[in-house]
Design a protein around this motif. Sequence first.
Motif, PDB file in Angstrom:
ATOM      1  N   HIS A 126     -34.355   3.991 -16.091  1.00 53.92           N
ATOM      2  CA  HIS A 126     -33.555   4.945 -15.321  1.00 53.92           C
ATOM      3  C   HIS A 126     -33.834   6.339 -15.880  1.00 53.92           C
ATOM      4  O   HIS A 126     -33.080   6.868 -16.702  1.00 53.92           O
ATOM      5  N   LEU A 127     -34.910   6.939 -15.418  1.00 51.87           N
ATOM      6  CA  LEU A 127     -35.345   8.226 -15.946  1.00 51.87           C
ATOM      7  C   LEU A 127     -34.342   9.334 -15.671  1.00 51.87           C
ATOM      8  O   LEU A 127     -34.167  10.241 -16.488  1.00 51.87           O
ATOM      9  N   VAL A 128     -33.702   9.300 -14.504  1.00 52.31           N
ATOM     10  CA  VAL A 128     -32.841  10.406 -14.097  1.00 52.31           C
ATOM     11  C   VAL A 128     -31.434  10.300 -14.675  1.00 52.31           C
ATOM     12  O   VAL A 128     -30.650  11.241 -14.577  1.00 52.31           O
ATOM     13  N   ASP A 129     -31.084   9.192 -15.281  1.00 52.75           N
ATOM     14  CA  ASP A 129     -29.721   8.937 -15.768  1.00 52.75           C
ATOM     15  C   ASP A 129     -29.525   9.641 -17.107  1.00 52.75           C
ATOM     16  O   ASP A 129     -29.927   9.129 -18.151  1.00 52.75           O
ATOM     17  N   LEU A 131     -35.538  13.793  -9.374  1.00 52.33           N
ATOM     18  CA  LEU A 131     -35.412  13.329  -7.997  1.00 52.33           C
ATOM     19  C   LEU A 131     -35.311  11.810  -8.013  1.00 52.33           C
ATOM     20  O   LEU A 131     -36.080  11.133  -8.702  1.00 52.33           O
ATOM     21  N   ASP A 132     -34.336  11.265  -7.261  1.00 57.53           N
ATOM     22  CA  ASP A 132     -34.283   9.812  -7.067  1.00 57.53           C
ATOM     23  C   ASP A 132     -34.103   9.539  -5.586  1.00 57.53           C
ATOM     24  O   ASP A 132     -33.283  10.176  -4.908  1.00 57.53           O
ATOM     25  N   VAL A 133     -34.885   8.577  -5.094  1.00 59.19           N
ATOM     26  CA  VAL A 133     -34.880   8.245  -3.667  1.00 59.19           C
ATOM     27  C   VAL A 133     -34.925   6.737  -3.519  1.00 59.19           C
ATOM     28  O   VAL A 133     -35.707   6.054  -4.194  1.00 59.19           O
ATOM     29  N   GLN A 134     -34.082   6.221  -2.630  1.00 58.13           N
ATOM     30  CA  GLN A 134     -34.160   4.820  -2.237  1.00 58.13           C
ATOM     31  C   GLN A 134     -34.173   4.742  -0.711  1.00 58.13           C
ATOM     32  O   GLN A 134     -33.315   5.321  -0.051  1.00 58.13           O
ATOM     33  N   ALA A 135     -35.160   4.025  -0.190  1.00 59.95           N
ATOM     34  CA  ALA A 135     -35.293   3.861   1.254  1.00 59.95           C
ATOM     35  C   ALA A 135     -35.142   2.389   1.599  1.00 59.95           C
ATOM     36  O   ALA A 135     -35.761   1.526   0.965  1.00 59.95           O
ATOM     37  N   THR A 136     -34.318   2.099   2.610  1.00 59.31           N
ATOM     38  CA  THR A 136     -34.036   0.724   3.020  1.00 59.31           C
ATOM     39  C   THR A 136     -34.602   0.478   4.411  1.00 59.31           C
ATOM     40  O   THR A 136     -34.214   1.136   5.376  1.00 59.31           O
ATOM     41  N   TRP A 148     -36.840  -4.598   2.903  1.00 54.21           N
ATOM     42  CA  TRP A 148     -37.574  -3.813   1.920  1.00 54.21           C
ATOM     43  C   TRP A 148     -36.680  -2.738   1.304  1.00 54.21           C
ATOM     44  O   TRP A 148     -35.918  -2.080   2.004  1.00 54.21           O
ATOM     45  N   LEU A 149     -36.787  -2.587  -0.020  1.00 50.92           N
ATOM     46  CA  LEU A 149     -36.197  -1.459  -0.728  1.00 50.92           C
ATOM     47  C   LEU A 149     -37.322  -0.713  -1.436  1.00 50.92           C
ATOM     48  O   LEU A 149     -38.007  -1.280  -2.301  1.00 50.92           O
ATOM     49  N   TRP A 150     -37.542   0.537  -1.069  1.00 51.06           N
ATOM     50  CA  TRP A 150     -38.537   1.381  -1.733  1.00 51.06           C
ATOM     51  C   TRP A 150     -37.804   2.356  -2.651  1.00 51.06           C
ATOM     52  O   TRP A 150     -36.832   2.994  -2.244  1.00 51.06           O
ATOM     53  N   LYS A 151     -38.268   2.466  -3.908  1.00 53.32           N
ATOM     54  CA  LYS A 151     -37.518   3.227  -4.912  1.00 53.32           C
ATOM     55  C   LYS A 151     -38.437   4.190  -5.661  1.00 53.32           C
ATOM     56  O   LYS A 151     -39.601   3.881  -5.934  1.00 53.32           O
ATOM     57  N   LEU A 152     -37.862   5.345  -6.022  1.00 55.20           N
ATOM     58  CA  LEU A 152     -38.604   6.336  -6.801  1.00 55.20           C
ATOM     59  C   LEU A 152     -37.643   7.135  -7.666  1.00 55.20           C
ATOM     60  O   LEU A 152     -36.595   7.588  -7.195  1.00 55.20           O
ATOM     61  N   GLU A 153     -38.006   7.288  -8.940  1.00 58.99           N
ATOM     62  CA  GLU A 153     -37.352   8.232  -9.838  1.00 58.99           C
ATOM     63  C   GLU A 153     -38.437   9.090 -10.470  1.00 58.99           C
ATOM     64  O   GLU A 153     -39.445   8.562 -10.956  1.00 58.99           O
ATOM     65  N   ALA A 154     -38.230  10.409 -10.475  1.00 59.80           N
ATOM     66  CA  ALA A 154     -39.220  11.325 -11.049  1.00 59.80           C
ATOM     67  C   ALA A 154     -38.496  12.449 -11.776  1.00 59.80           C
ATOM     68  O   ALA A 154     -37.453  12.931 -11.315  1.00 59.80           O
ATOM     69  N   ILE A 155     -39.033  12.842 -12.935  1.00 54.18           N
ATOM     70  CA  ILE A 155     -38.437  13.935 -13.712  1.00 54.18           C
ATOM     71  C   ILE A 155     -39.509  14.908 -14.164  1.00 54.18           C
ATOM     72  O   ILE A 155     -40.683  14.559 -14.300  1.00 54.18           O
ATOM     73  N   HIS A 156     -39.077  16.146 -14.392  1.00 57.95           N
ATOM     74  CA  HIS A 156     -39.893  17.147 -15.095  1.00 57.95           C
ATOM     75  C   HIS A 156     -39.002  17.752 -16.162  1.00 57.95           C
ATOM     76  O   HIS A 156     -37.901  18.231 -15.866  1.00 57.95           O
ATOM     77  N   HIS A 194     -43.932  20.583 -22.036  1.00 55.88           N
ATOM     78  CA  HIS A 194     -43.311  20.076 -20.816  1.00 55.88           C
ATOM     79  C   HIS A 194     -44.072  18.839 -20.341  1.00 55.88           C
ATOM     80  O   HIS A 194     -45.279  18.700 -20.567  1.00 55.88           O
ATOM     81  N   PHE A 195     -43.380  17.938 -19.703  1.00 52.73           N
ATOM     82  CA  PHE A 195     -44.023  16.701 -19.244  1.00 52.73           C
ATOM     83  C   PHE A 195     -43.320  16.194 -17.998  1.00 52.73           C
ATOM     84  O   PHE A 195     -42.218  16.635 -17.637  1.00 52.73           O
ATOM     85  N   ALA A 196     -43.974  15.247 -17.342  1.00 54.14           N
ATOM     86  CA  ALA A 196     -43.419  14.602 -16.148  1.00 54.14           C
ATOM     87  C   ALA A 196     -43.391  13.099 -16.358  1.00 54.14           C
ATOM     88  O   ALA A 196     -44.222  12.530 -17.087  1.00 54.14           O
ATOM     89  N   GLY A 197     -42.445  12.456 -15.733  1.00 52.33           N
ATOM     90  CA  GLY A 197     -42.352  10.999 -15.778  1.00 52.33           C
ATOM     91  C   GLY A 197     -41.930  10.475 -14.424  1.00 52.33           C
ATOM     92  O   GLY A 197     -41.236  11.170 -13.666  1.00 52.33           O
ATOM     93  N   LEU A 198     -42.348   9.263 -14.127  1.00 53.36           N
ATOM     94  CA  LEU A 198     -41.920   8.665 -12.866  1.00 53.36           C
ATOM     95  C   LEU A 198     -41.857   7.151 -12.993  1.00 53.36           C
ATOM     96  O   LEU A 198     -42.517   6.541 -13.827  1.00 53.36           O
ATOM     97  N   ALA A 199     -41.029   6.587 -12.151  1.00 50.75           N
ATOM     98  CA  ALA A 199     -40.928   5.127 -12.002  1.00 50.75           C
ATOM     99  C   ALA A 199     -40.737   4.869 -10.523  1.00 50.75           C
ATOM    100  O   ALA A 199     -39.848   5.461  -9.892  1.00 50.75           O
TER     101      ALA A 199
END
Length: 416
Positions: free
Chosen positions: A138-141, A269-274, A278-286, A293-298
């Motif tokens: 949970h990158l954004v938490d 940014l966190d997005v879930q599409a139903t 299907w559940l499509w999920k994305l978490e991304a941070i900067h 500085h760095f970026a991460g995503l799941a």
Amino acid sequence: MIKKPISKAPPLTKTFILGQSRKLALISIVSFLLASQVFSGELSGSIGVELRLFPHAALLETQDHTVDASIILEPEYFHEWDNRRQNIKFAPFLRLDQWDSERSHFDIRELTWLKAADEWEIRVGIGKVFWGVTESVHLVDIINQTDLIENLDTEDKLGQPMINLAVIQDWGTLDLFVLPGFRERTFPGQHGRLRTSPRVETDQPVYESSLEEAHVDFAVRWSHVIEEFDIGLSHFYGTNREPRLVFGLDGDEQPVLIPYYDIINQTALDVQATFDDWLWKLEAIHRTGQGDHFAGLAGGFEYTFVGILESAVDMGVVIEYLYDSRGNHATTPFEDDFTLALRVTFNDTQSTELLGGVVFDRDSSAKFFNLEASRRIGDNWKLELEARVFSAIPADDIQYGIRNDDYVQLSLARYF
């Protein structure tokens, strides 16, 4: 190397401090029980026992045990009035561990007052906030500090002092947070398993801010549902919940790891599409402030096969990719990894569930296997099984120090 000597407390002082901690826990629990009698409200929660079995001998002599038992108490009091527009919630937590004095701890997970109106809500006190959609991480938490001595999955959190104003409009919900008071991350003690070597010295943390734990943090998050998409966009400024671990010396001139807490900015940014099954999920941070500085995503998906073989059982397949632009310098083991998992929901009267999976590193042969299962027994009991297995962990991996700490955990809780 950071060397920040700490004064050695005599045995009497240590006993006094431990006694004060236990006293605080006892006072809070007694107050909780009295409040439930004086005020009309709902009293619930659980008390349980947990048993961890380690099949392999520990790497260090101070961890000389293969069985670890503990007792957990998690009561909760909830009271609402004013036509349900106001409520208070009190949720203390207590664990007593057989071996690890650091894992024996008390915390107030939640103690909040909430006032709701048609277009806004305000919450004041010690609270818990969860952001995130992915299964693996949970990158954004970032609002609450991780209670790492509870579990490696980082899903257990310490209560966070906060003032939270939520503005609720047709264009979405805007959450504003003032966070006056930092909570340090917990780590296993000298006798605990699942700890680093050298150990983390929690008695001498270092802060970038001269205000240290008194630094006031801020966060804002906009969230909205647009057709099939559930979207969250957030920014956090303040003391990083994830410390960097730097080498240092303790009061006995022994090598330790010292937590260093940077001041950071993190946009997420966190997005879930139903879409049907299907559940499509994305978490991304900067993030800036924690070194470069760095970026991460799941991100990934979960597809559910509903009613397999014409039964009541649902089976979900989870595939996620985890990335951190810092590569081998990342403070997480998941910098270029795939997760493959299977979720089985039996939809029976006992609420039987199972989740099993593996995270494998694309750059090495390292693998992390995970199994979680639970089942209700009667109306008030719940049995849970958890297993973690580390496989082929290379010497340069952040998990190398716990490579012998595979475990199977059984938990039995009585709910009231």
